[in-house]
Design a protein around this motif. Structure first.
Motif, PDB file in Angstrom:
ATOM      1  N   PRO A   1       0.196  10.052  -7.464  1.00  0.00           N
ATOM      2  CA  PRO A   1      -1.079   9.974  -6.755  1.00  0.00           C
ATOM      3  C   PRO A   1      -0.874  10.088  -5.247  1.00  0.00           C
ATOM      4  CG  PRO A   1      -0.549   7.877  -7.821  1.00  0.00           C
ATOM      5  CD  PRO A   1       0.536   8.831  -8.162  1.00  0.00           C
ATOM      6  N   PRO A   2      -1.842  10.639  -4.558  1.00  0.00           N
ATOM      7  CA  PRO A   2      -1.703  10.770  -3.103  1.00  0.00           C
ATOM      8  C   PRO A   2      -1.738   9.393  -2.430  1.00  0.00           C
ATOM      9  CG  PRO A   2      -3.922  11.349  -3.780  1.00  0.00           C
ATOM     10  CD  PRO A   2      -3.135  11.112  -5.039  1.00  0.00           C
ATOM     11  N   ALA A   3      -1.208   9.351  -1.227  1.00  0.00           N
ATOM     12  CA  ALA A   3      -1.255   8.112  -0.456  1.00  0.00           C
ATOM     13  C   ALA A   3      -2.711   7.703  -0.262  1.00  0.00           C
ATOM     14  CB  ALA A   3      -0.575   8.300   0.887  1.00  0.00           C
ATOM     15  N   ARG A   4      -2.939   6.408  -0.286  1.00  0.00           N
ATOM     16  CA  ARG A   4      -4.296   5.892  -0.074  1.00  0.00           C
ATOM     17  C   ARG A   4      -4.702   6.024   1.392  1.00  0.00           C
ATOM     18  NH1 ARG A   4      -3.039   0.824  -3.918  1.00  0.00           N
ATOM     19  NH2 ARG A   4      -4.084   1.637  -5.776  1.00  0.00           N
ATOM     20  N   MET A   5      -3.730   5.908   2.263  1.00  0.00           N
ATOM     21  CA  MET A   5      -3.940   6.001   3.705  1.00  0.00           C
ATOM     22  C   MET A   5      -2.579   6.179   4.351  1.00  0.00           C
ATOM     23  SD  MET A   5      -4.544   1.940   4.728  1.00  0.00           S
ATOM     24  CE  MET A   5      -4.304   2.148   6.471  1.00  0.00           C
ATOM     25  N   ARG A   6      -2.565   6.423   5.630  1.00  0.00           N
ATOM     26  CA  ARG A   6      -1.298   6.450   6.342  1.00  0.00           C
ATOM     27  C   ARG A   6      -0.718   5.040   6.342  1.00  0.00           C
ATOM     28  NH1 ARG A   6      -2.336   7.968  12.039  1.00  0.00           N
ATOM     29  NH2 ARG A   6      -4.350   7.021  11.615  1.00  0.00           N
TER      30      ARG A   6
ATOM     31  N   ALA B   1       9.443   3.604  -3.961  1.00  0.00           N
ATOM     32  CA  ALA B   1      10.071   4.921  -4.021  1.00  0.00           C
ATOM     33  C   ALA B   1      10.301   5.495  -2.626  1.00  0.00           C
ATOM     34  CB  ALA B   1       9.218   5.873  -4.853  1.00  0.00           C
ATOM     35  N   TYR B   2       9.374   5.270  -1.720  1.00  0.00           N
ATOM     36  CA  TYR B   2       9.511   5.765  -0.349  1.00  0.00           C
ATOM     37  C   TYR B   2      10.770   5.188   0.303  1.00  0.00           C
ATOM     38  CZ  TYR B   2       8.434   6.714   4.549  1.00  0.00           C
ATOM     39  OH  TYR B   2       8.498   7.142   5.856  1.00  0.00           O
ATOM     40  N   CYS B   3      10.963   3.877   0.203  1.00  0.00           N
ATOM     41  CA  CYS B   3      12.124   3.235   0.819  1.00  0.00           C
ATOM     42  C   CYS B   3      13.416   3.575   0.081  1.00  0.00           C
ATOM     43  CB  CYS B   3      11.937   1.723   0.893  1.00  0.00           C
ATOM     44  SG  CYS B   3      10.792   1.229   2.201  1.00  0.00           S
ATOM     45  N   LEU B   4      13.354   3.766  -1.207  1.00  0.00           N
ATOM     46  CA  LEU B   4      14.552   4.176  -1.942  1.00  0.00           C
ATOM     47  C   LEU B   4      15.008   5.558  -1.495  1.00  0.00           C
ATOM     48  CD1 LEU B   4      13.731   2.811  -5.476  1.00  0.00           C
ATOM     49  CD2 LEU B   4      15.641   2.124  -4.013  1.00  0.00           C
ATOM     50  N   HIS B   5      14.076   6.472  -1.371  1.00  0.00           N
ATOM     51  CA  HIS B   5      14.421   7.822  -0.945  1.00  0.00           C
ATOM     52  C   HIS B   5      15.041   7.807   0.455  1.00  0.00           C
ATOM     53  CE1 HIS B   5      14.114  12.190  -0.609  1.00  0.00           C
ATOM     54  NE2 HIS B   5      13.678  11.973   0.614  1.00  0.00           N
TER      55      HIS B   5
ATOM     56  N   ASN C   1      11.273  -6.099   2.629  1.00  0.00           N
ATOM     57  CA  ASN C   1      10.164  -6.521   1.765  1.00  0.00           C
ATOM     58  C   ASN C   1       8.817  -6.183   2.397  1.00  0.00           C
ATOM     59  OD1 ASN C   1      10.953  -8.009  -0.830  1.00  0.00           O
ATOM     60  ND2 ASN C   1      12.458  -8.721   0.666  1.00  0.00           N
ATOM     61  N   LEU C   2       8.693  -6.350   3.708  1.00  0.00           N
ATOM     62  CA  LEU C   2       7.453  -5.990   4.391  1.00  0.00           C
ATOM     63  C   LEU C   2       7.184  -4.489   4.262  1.00  0.00           C
ATOM     64  CD1 LEU C   2       5.040  -6.455   6.328  1.00  0.00           C
ATOM     65  CD2 LEU C   2       6.655  -6.121   8.204  1.00  0.00           C
ATOM     66  N   PHE C   3       8.182  -3.668   4.587  1.00  0.00           N
ATOM     67  CA  PHE C   3       8.000  -2.227   4.475  1.00  0.00           C
ATOM     68  C   PHE C   3       7.716  -1.812   3.029  1.00  0.00           C
ATOM     69  CE2 PHE C   3      10.321  -1.871   8.617  1.00  0.00           C
ATOM     70  CZ  PHE C   3       9.314  -1.214   9.301  1.00  0.00           C
ATOM     71  N   ASN C   4       8.405  -2.432   2.064  1.00  0.00           N
ATOM     72  CA  ASN C   4       8.134  -2.137   0.652  1.00  0.00           C
ATOM     73  C   ASN C   4       6.680  -2.415   0.314  1.00  0.00           C
ATOM     74  OD1 ASN C   4      11.278  -3.400  -0.799  1.00  0.00           O
ATOM     75  ND2 ASN C   4      10.867  -1.512   0.290  1.00  0.00           N
TER      76      ASN C   4
ATOM     77  N   GLN D   1       2.666   5.242  -0.395  1.00  0.00           N
ATOM     78  CA  GLN D   1       3.379   6.233   0.400  1.00  0.00           C
ATOM     79  C   GLN D   1       4.325   6.998  -0.529  1.00  0.00           C
ATOM     80  OE1 GLN D   1       2.485   6.802   3.665  1.00  0.00           O
ATOM     81  NE2 GLN D   1       0.932   5.322   3.009  1.00  0.00           N
ATOM     82  N   PRO D   2       4.289   8.316  -0.494  1.00  0.00           N
ATOM     83  CA  PRO D   2       5.078   9.111  -1.434  1.00  0.00           C
ATOM     84  C   PRO D   2       6.558   9.180  -1.063  1.00  0.00           C
ATOM     85  CG  PRO D   2       3.885  10.558   0.042  1.00  0.00           C
ATOM     86  CD  PRO D   2       3.453   9.143   0.367  1.00  0.00           C
ATOM     87  N   ALA D   3       7.386   9.171  -2.077  1.00  0.00           N
ATOM     88  CA  ALA D   3       8.810   9.394  -1.853  1.00  0.00           C
ATOM     89  C   ALA D   3       8.987  10.836  -1.390  1.00  0.00           C
ATOM     90  CB  ALA D   3       9.580   9.172  -3.150  1.00  0.00           C
TER      91      ALA D   3
END
Length: 157
Positions: A7-12, A56-60, A140-143, A151-153
């Protein structure tokens, strides 16, 4: 196996929406880097917390950062199962245990048991423990920001 549509990001990311927020977060991130913990250890901790939180964003981005910090593909592949992998030092294992405990706060009555803290304190001095604690909290905050806003990977920082 077929890929599923993400799904697309909900917002920036909220950190870039509000003026000054990302600058403040990056300032704390830089302070956490200054505590004397090897960057590779911080990267491993970031990956483990991000795995637990499903970010997924932070893992990438974290895998890319960890490679830049000199991490091997074998060690990166083993982070999720670090307890059974022989490729981590005792200090890294203590940092990973602290990351898991500080990320899974509601999983047990004593979220960060003395044994986990004491083992980390055996390997890290007070500034290093401050660094690790800030790094885990920021991860944890960024996650939470990234997962909440989807936020997409694939994007990197």
């Amino acid at each position: 196996m077929t890929a599923t549509t993400v799904p697309p990001a909900r917002m920036r990311n909220p950190g870039v929406v509000l003026p000054g927020a990302m600058r403040a977060l990056l300032g704390v991130l830089e302070a956490a880097r200054s505590g004397g913990v090897p960057q590779s250890t911080l990267e491993l901790v970031h990956l483990r917390a991000s795995q637990i939180n499903g970010c997924a964003y932070c893992l990438h981005g974290g895998v890319i950062s960890a490679r830049k910090a000199g991490e091997s593909p074998e060690r990166l592949d083993a982070v999720a199962a670090w307890r059974g992998a022989g490729c981590f030092t005792d200090a890294e294992r203590a940092a990973l245990a602290l990351a898991e405990a500080a990320t899974r706060l509601d999983d047990r009555p004593d979220p960060v048991p003395d044994a986990v803290w004491d083992e980390a304190a055996r390997h890290f001095d007070e500034p290093q423990l401050a660094s690790l604690t800030l790094w885990i909290a920021l991860t944890n905050l960024f996650n939470r920001l990234n997962v909440t806003t989807r936020q997409p990977a694939g994007a990197t920082w």
